[in-house]
Design an enzyme around this catalytic site. Structure first.
Site, short mmCIF file in Angstrom:
data_model
loop_
_atom_site.label_atom_id
_atom_site.label_comp_id
_atom_site.label_asym_id
_atom_site.label_seq_id
_atom_site.Cartn_x
_atom_site.Cartn_y
_atom_site.Cartn_z
N TYR A 178 0.39 -1.18 -0.18
CA TYR A 178 0.45 -0.11 -0.29
C TYR A 178 0.84 0.95 0.11
O TYR A 178 0.56 2.26 -0.15
CB TYR A 178 -0.53 0.51 1.14
CG TYR A 178 -1.93 -1.02 1.42
CD1 TYR A 178 -3.15 -1.29 1.20
CD2 TYR A 178 -2.30 -2.25 1.79
CE1 TYR A 178 -3.90 -2.15 0.54
CE2 TYR A 178 -2.60 -3.72 1.74
CZ TYR A 178 -3.65 -3.58 1.13
OH TYR A 178 -4.27 -4.46 0.63
N HIS A 182 -5.53 5.91 -0.57
CA HIS A 182 -5.75 6.17 0.96
C HIS A 182 -4.66 6.14 2.08
O HIS A 182 -4.76 6.00 2.71
CB HIS A 182 -5.73 4.67 1.12
CG HIS A 182 -7.42 4.55 1.59
ND1 HIS A 182 -8.58 5.58 1.15
CD2 HIS A 182 -8.00 3.44 1.80
CE1 HIS A 182 -9.60 5.41 2.22
NE2 HIS A 182 -9.44 3.97 2.96
N TYR A 185 -5.53 -1.01 9.57
CA TYR A 185 -5.88 -1.00 8.08
C TYR A 185 -7.07 -0.20 8.33
O TYR A 185 -7.45 0.21 9.82
CB TYR A 185 -6.41 -2.41 7.59
CG TYR A 185 -5.18 -3.16 6.81
CD1 TYR A 185 -4.75 -3.50 5.56
CD2 TYR A 185 -4.58 -4.59 7.68
CE1 TYR A 185 -3.49 -4.24 5.49
CE2 TYR A 185 -3.79 -5.35 7.59
CZ TYR A 185 -3.45 -4.81 6.55
OH TYR A 185 -2.00 -5.97 5.70
N ASN A 240 -10.37 0.49 8.05
CA ASN A 240 -11.43 0.46 8.31
C ASN A 240 -11.36 0.12 10.16
O ASN A 240 -12.08 0.17 10.78
CB ASN A 240 -12.37 -0.66 7.95
CG ASN A 240 -12.86 -0.54 6.35
OD1 ASN A 240 -12.16 0.32 5.97
ND2 ASN A 240 -13.48 -1.57 5.96
N ASN A 261 -14.09 5.48 5.60
CA ASN A 261 -14.39 4.16 6.68
C ASN A 261 -13.02 4.77 7.77
O ASN A 261 -14.18 3.82 8.92
CB ASN A 261 -13.77 3.41 5.79
CG ASN A 261 -15.76 2.42 4.77
OD1 ASN A 261 -16.38 3.02 5.32
ND2 ASN A 261 -14.48 1.60 3.63
#
Length: 209
Positions: free
Chosen positions: A35, A40, A85, A87, A133
């Site tokens: 990532y 994000h 992560y 969320n 989120n």
């Protein structure tokens, strides 16, 4: 000095240390090489910039996060990059808030925003999750939305049929990378103003681009 006196002194020092932080500055993102440099993870980019500027070591793992410690304009701040992560970001932030007894209004959250183009940022005193989120998770775990936010523009989807999840997990282009660095510099300046109690000045400077 007896052994009991020594233990009592150590316990007092530990409690003083626990209560010495005044702010949490959290950057939202996803951990792991997969990532890195994705849209994000713009919040992580801001935390990296703060850590670099204030020479903060972010290697410590605590509260399900990479954690650092920086004194910013006389205010001792916890720097957090949750590794839960996106969320589940709220788990990490709520744990740190609870342990150090930091009120929600002194939690500054940095995260990506698809409604802004890089290098624009926006400062908000409070608000809803706006469909993000990570923010939704924080609201779930703290039950309050009155924490300041620094939103980093990552650009709109290139077309309406592009899946949002694919877009936010896509990597920045070579052309965009310097713009995100510029946005991170702005976000660091905004965080510095907020810890000084100058959020109105931060909004006036960065919200009128």
């Amino acid at each position: 000095m007896s052994i009991f006196d020594i233990f009592e002194r150590l316990n007092k020092e530990k409690e003083q240390s626990r209560g010495s932080f005044e702010f949490i500055i959290a950057g939202l993102g996803n951990p792991g090489a997969k990532y890195e440099n994705t849209r994000h993870n713009a919040g992580f980019a801001v935390l990296d910039a703060i850590a670099q500027k204030y020479n903060a070591d972010m290697k410590k793992l605590k509260f399900k996060a990479q954690m650092g410690d920086a004194v910013i304009f006389g205010k001792r701040c916890i720097l957090l990059k949750p590794v839960t992560y996106m969320n589940n970001s709220g788990e990490s932030i709520e744990a740190a808030m609870s342990y150090y007894k930091i009120p929600v209004e002194k939690v500054i959250v940095c995260y990506d925003d698809i409604t802004l183009e890089p290098p624009d940022i926006r400062i908000r005193r409070k608000g809803s999750d706006g469909g993000h989120n990570g923010i939704k998770s924080i609201l779930t775990h703290t039950d309050e939305g009155e924490f300041p936010r620094i939103k980093i523009g990552i650009g709109k989807k290139p077309h309406k049929d592009y899946l949002l999840s694919d877009w936010v997990l896509s990597k920045f282009s070579e052309k965009e990378k310097p713009l995100i660095k510029e946005a991170a510099v702005k976000a660091v300046e905004a965080a510095e103003l907020i810890v000084q109690g100058k959020i109105e000045e931060a909004m006036g400077r960065f919200n009128n681009n």
